[in-house]
Design a protein around this motif. Structure first.
Motif, short mmCIF file in Angstrom:
data_model
loop_
_atom_site.label_atom_id
_atom_site.label_comp_id
_atom_site.label_asym_id
_atom_site.label_seq_id
_atom_site.Cartn_x
_atom_site.Cartn_y
_atom_site.Cartn_z
N GLY A 10 0.81 -1.21 0.00
CA GLY A 10 0.00 0.00 0.00
C GLY A 10 0.84 1.24 0.00
O GLY A 10 0.68 2.13 -0.81
N LEU A 66 -4.70 -1.39 7.06
CA LEU A 66 -5.58 -0.34 6.55
C LEU A 66 -5.29 1.02 7.18
O LEU A 66 -5.38 2.05 6.51
CB LEU A 66 -7.04 -0.72 6.77
N SER A 71 -5.14 3.81 2.50
CA SER A 71 -5.94 2.72 1.93
C SER A 71 -7.27 3.18 1.33
O SER A 71 -8.00 2.37 0.76
CB SER A 71 -6.21 1.66 3.00
N SER A 83 -2.53 -0.75 -3.14
CA SER A 83 -3.15 -1.06 -1.85
C SER A 83 -3.78 -2.44 -1.96
O SER A 83 -4.80 -2.62 -2.62
CB SER A 83 -4.22 -0.01 -1.50
N LYS A 104 -12.50 -3.51 7.79
CA LYS A 104 -12.56 -2.25 7.03
C LYS A 104 -13.32 -1.14 7.74
O LYS A 104 -13.20 0.03 7.38
CB LYS A 104 -13.12 -2.49 5.64
N SER A 111 -12.40 1.80 1.63
CA SER A 111 -11.07 1.35 1.25
C SER A 111 -11.04 0.98 -0.23
O SER A 111 -12.01 0.46 -0.76
CB SER A 111 -10.68 0.13 2.09
N THR A 113 -8.51 -0.97 -1.12
CA THR A 113 -7.62 -2.12 -1.00
C THR A 113 -8.20 -3.33 -1.73
O THR A 113 -9.38 -3.66 -1.57
CB THR A 113 -7.40 -2.45 0.48
#
Length: 161
Positions: A10, A66, A71, A83, A104, A111, A113
């Motif tokens: 990330g 995170l 993120s 990420s 999350k 996010s 991610t």
């Protein structure tokens, strides 16, 4: 339970390494670049974290991941700093999806991610490994890594070395 490995990417791999080296239950962090598949097959800065799930949960590791990189930001350097959470096999993929869906919520934003397969890993050069441990007073470390570690000390006191 036996030790497991998972990849996190990330932000800068030096930051990822320092963050996860500070966590109880993490035995090793290999810092370098991870490639996945399809449009994510280019190498991106990341680390492979070896951990004991009896000492630190996958959910806690994902929360920490995170919180310690951008993120939720879809910036122009995402190819270099993807990420992502990289799983090692299909069984772990399912566990990551569940843990990510629970973790999350530590973020105030959504996010970006991705959950991706870990296809290939390249370790960084020896001189850059254990970057923060070797150079804690370097300007980069003081500007980027130390604030992340301070946030972890305040939020995850019981899980830090």
């Amino acid at each position: 339970m036996t030790e497991q490995k998972i990849g996190f990417g990330g932000g800068c791999h030096w930051c990822t390494e320092a963050v996860f080296q500070s966590i109880i239950g993490v035995s090793k962090v290999a810092q370098g670049w991870i490639a996945s598949e399809d449009k994510n097959m280019s190498f991106s800065q990341a680390g492979i974290v070896s951990f004991n799930p009896e000492n630190i949960s996958l959910k806690a590791l994902i929360e920490i991941h995170l919180l310690t990189h951008a993120s939720a930001a879809n910036h122009s350097f995402r190819k270099k700093y993807r990420s992502a959470i990289y799983y090692v096999d299909q069984e772990q993929k399912s566990a990551v999806e569940v843990a990510f869906s629970e973790a999350k919520f530590v973020l105030d934003e959504n996010s970006i991610t991705k959950i991706l397969p870990l296809c290939e890993f390249r370790l960084n050069e020896e001189e850059f490994l254990n970057y923060y441990q070797k150079r804690p007073n370097a300007p980069f470390c003081q500007t980027y890594i130390s604030p992340k570690l301070e946030m972890l000390r305040q939020r995850y006191t019981k899980q830090l070395n």
